[in-house]
Design a protein around this motif. Structure first.
Motif, PDB file in Angstrom:
ATOM      1  N   ASP A 301      79.156 -95.579 -16.626  1.00  0.00           N
ATOM      2  CA  ASP A 301      78.498 -96.681 -17.183  1.00  0.00           C
ATOM      3  C   ASP A 301      79.081 -97.570 -18.108  1.00  0.00           C
ATOM      4  O   ASP A 301      79.226 -98.979 -17.864  1.00  0.00           O
ATOM      5  N   ALA A 302      79.818 -97.096 -19.167  1.00  0.00           N
ATOM      6  CA  ALA A 302      80.514 -97.822 -19.960  1.00  0.00           C
ATOM      7  C   ALA A 302      81.607 -98.841 -19.431  1.00  0.00           C
ATOM      8  O   ALA A 302      82.138 -99.795 -19.773  1.00  0.00           O
ATOM      9  N   TRP A 303      82.423 -97.833 -18.473  1.00  0.00           N
ATOM     10  CA  TRP A 303      83.576 -98.365 -17.757  1.00  0.00           C
ATOM     11  C   TRP A 303      82.906 -99.894 -17.156  1.00  0.00           C
ATOM     12  O   TRP A 303      83.634-100.618 -17.078  1.00  0.00           O
ATOM     13  N   ARG A 304      81.856 -99.493 -16.223  1.00  0.00           N
ATOM     14  CA  ARG A 304      81.337-100.475 -15.265  1.00  0.00           C
ATOM     15  C   ARG A 304      80.983-101.905 -16.199  1.00  0.00           C
ATOM     16  O   ARG A 304      81.192-102.937 -16.043  1.00  0.00           O
ATOM     17  N   SER A 305      80.305-101.463 -17.547  1.00  0.00           N
ATOM     18  CA  SER A 305      79.972-102.565 -18.573  1.00  0.00           C
ATOM     19  C   SER A 305      81.223-103.402 -18.915  1.00  0.00           C
ATOM     20  O   SER A 305      81.265-104.568 -19.049  1.00  0.00           O
ATOM     21  N   LEU A 306      82.556-102.788 -19.243  1.00  0.00           N
ATOM     22  CA  LEU A 306      83.481-103.539 -19.704  1.00  0.00           C
ATOM     23  C   LEU A 306      84.162-104.347 -18.492  1.00  0.00           C
ATOM     24  O   LEU A 306      84.453-105.294 -18.854  1.00  0.00           O
ATOM     25  N   ARG A 307      84.064-103.925 -17.196  1.00  0.00           N
ATOM     26  CA  ARG A 307      84.329-104.426 -16.283  1.00  0.00           C
ATOM     27  C   ARG A 307      83.520-105.842 -16.089  1.00  0.00           C
ATOM     28  O   ARG A 307      84.006-106.846 -15.666  1.00  0.00           O
ATOM     29  N   VAL A 308      82.232-105.625 -16.112  1.00  0.00           N
ATOM     30  CA  VAL A 308      81.392-106.949 -16.006  1.00  0.00           C
ATOM     31  C   VAL A 308      81.849-107.991 -16.982  1.00  0.00           C
ATOM     32  O   VAL A 308      81.798-109.021 -16.760  1.00  0.00           O
TER      33      VAL A 308
END
Length: 323
Positions: A301-308
Motif C-alpha cells: 500500500d505504501a508503494w502504491r501511495s508513492l506512485r500515486v
C-alpha cells in the motif's frame, strides 16, 4: 516500475554469492527474476502438435504476458504510462536544474520496461523457455542505444552532488545507494514529496526485491512445482534424456551448445508443452508471491501511495512545461 534514476547514475549494488552462468545462445531467454518479477493463473494453453516433427517455438507474446502477470511484477509495473511520465518529468526537472548550474544536459530517452531497479541480479528457475526473443527483447534490440553522455567533474557534481553524501537501503541480499544531493536527488525529492519519501521509496524497492527472492526460494519446497518437475522429468525420460528439473537441465548443458538445434533442448521445450510446465510453474510462483504480498500488505500500500503521489506531481511538472 517508475524509472526514478538516471541511466548513468552511479550506484552500489552488492549481490552476494556467485552469479548463475548466463545462456543466451540463439536468443534464448532464461527466466530473469529481479528481483523484483510477478497474478493470477494464466489461461494459457501450451498445445503440442503431434505431427509437427520439429519443436515449435513458444509464442513470445504469451511468454511475456505470463512473466509480466506475476503479482510483484504487476505491482511494480502497474502503470507503464505513469512510469514513462514520471521519467519524463524527472528528466525535465533535471535539465532545468543543470541549466541553472551552467551545465549542458541531454535528457535520457524513455527506458525499456523493467521488473525492478535491481533487475541486474538474475536467478534461473525454469530453465530454457524459448529459443527466440520475447517481445520486450525484440523491441529492445530494435532500438538505437542512446548516445554516450558528455561527462566531466562539473557534470557529475551538478547531477549527483557531493559524492560523500548518499542515501542507502539494504535487504538480506543486496545494498543500494543513491546520491543525496545534486539535480537528480532534487528532481526525485520533488516528485516523491520530500527527502523522507525518497528514502522510503528506496527502502520499499528493496523490500519488494526481497519479496521476489523469498518467493523464488520457497519454490524449492513447493509440492505443486515438484509435481510439475516430476511430470516433465518423466516426459524427458521417454525421449531418452535424464534430467530432474528444467533448471538443472539448462545449467548442465555443455558450454557452446547451440540451443536452436540441440535435440535435448528440443525435447525440453517439447516436454514443457506436453506437461503445461511453464503455466504450472509460473502459477506456483504467482501463488507464493501472493502469499508474500498478503503478509506485507502495508508495504504494498505504501508503494502504491508513492506512485500515486509521483504521478500527480509528474502531471503538474509536465503540464507547467507544456508548449
Amino acid at each position: 516500475m517508475p524509472p526514478t534514476s538516471s541511466p548513468t547514475e552511479p550506484s552500489d549494488q552488492q549481490p552476494p554469492g556467485p552469479r548463475a552462468r548466463s545462456r543466451r545462445k540463439a536468443g534464448v531467454f532464461l527466466l530473469v527474476l529481479a528481483p523484483v518479477v510477478l497474478a493470477a493463473t494464466i489461461g494459457w494453453s501450451l498445445g503440442h502438435d503431434e505431427d509437427a516433427g520439429a519443436t515449435r517455438p513458444a509464442d513470445a507474446a504469451e511468454l511475456t504476458a505470463l512473466r509480466n502477470s506475476l503479482p510483484l511484477q504487476a505491482l511494480l509495473n502497474s502503470s507503464p504510462d505513469a512510469a514513462r511520465r514520471a521519467h519524463r518529468a524527472e528528466q525535465s526537472l533535471i535539465a532545468a536544474c543543470m541549466t541553472d548550474r551552467g551545465v549542458r544536459y541531454d535528457k535520457a530517452p524513455d527506458p525499456a520496461p523493467a521488473g525492478s531497479e535491481t533487475a541486474g541480479t538474475t536467478q534461473l528457475h525454469f530453465g530454457i523457455e524459448s529459443v527466440g526473443p520475447t517481445d520486450g527483447e525484440a523491441a529492445a534490440g530494435s532500438q538505437r542505444p542512446p548516445a554516450e553522455r558528455r561527462r566531466d567533474k562539473a557534470f557529475d557534481l551538478a547531477l549527483y552532488g557531493d559524492p560523500e553524501k548518499r542515501i542507502s537501503a539494504r535487504n538480506k541480499a543486496i545494498r543500494v545507494t543513491r546520491p543525496a544531493t545534486g539535480c537528480l536527488a532534487e528532481a526525485q525529492t520533488r516528485l516523491l514529496g520530500g527527502k523522507d519519501a525518497r528514502r522510503r521509496d528506496l527502502d520499499l524497492r528493496l523490500v519488494l526485491d526481497q519479496g521476489e527472492r523469498d518467493a523464488s526460494a520457497a519454490l524449492a519446497d513447493d509440492p505443486g512445482l515438484r509435481t510439475a518437475d516430476a511430470d516433465w522429468s518423466a516426459c524427458m525420460a521417454d525421449q531418452g534424456v535424464k534430467a530432474a528439473t528444467p533448471a538443472r537441465f539448462a545449467q548442465r548443458l555443455p558450454e557452446g551448445t547451440d540451443l536452436a538445434t540441440d535435440p535435448s533442448v528440443a525435447a525440453d521445450l517439447d516436454c514443457k508443452r506436453r506437461t503445461d510446465y511453464l503455466e504450472r510453474a509460473y502459477g506456483r510462483l504467482a501463488a507464493l508471491q501472493r502469499n508474500w504480498l498478503d503478509r506485507h500488505a502495508e508495504d504494498a500500500d505504501a508503494w502504491r501511495s508513492l506512485r500515486v503521489r509521483e504521478a500527480k506531481e509528474a502531471d503538474e511538472v509536465l503540464g507547467s512545461r507544456a508548449g
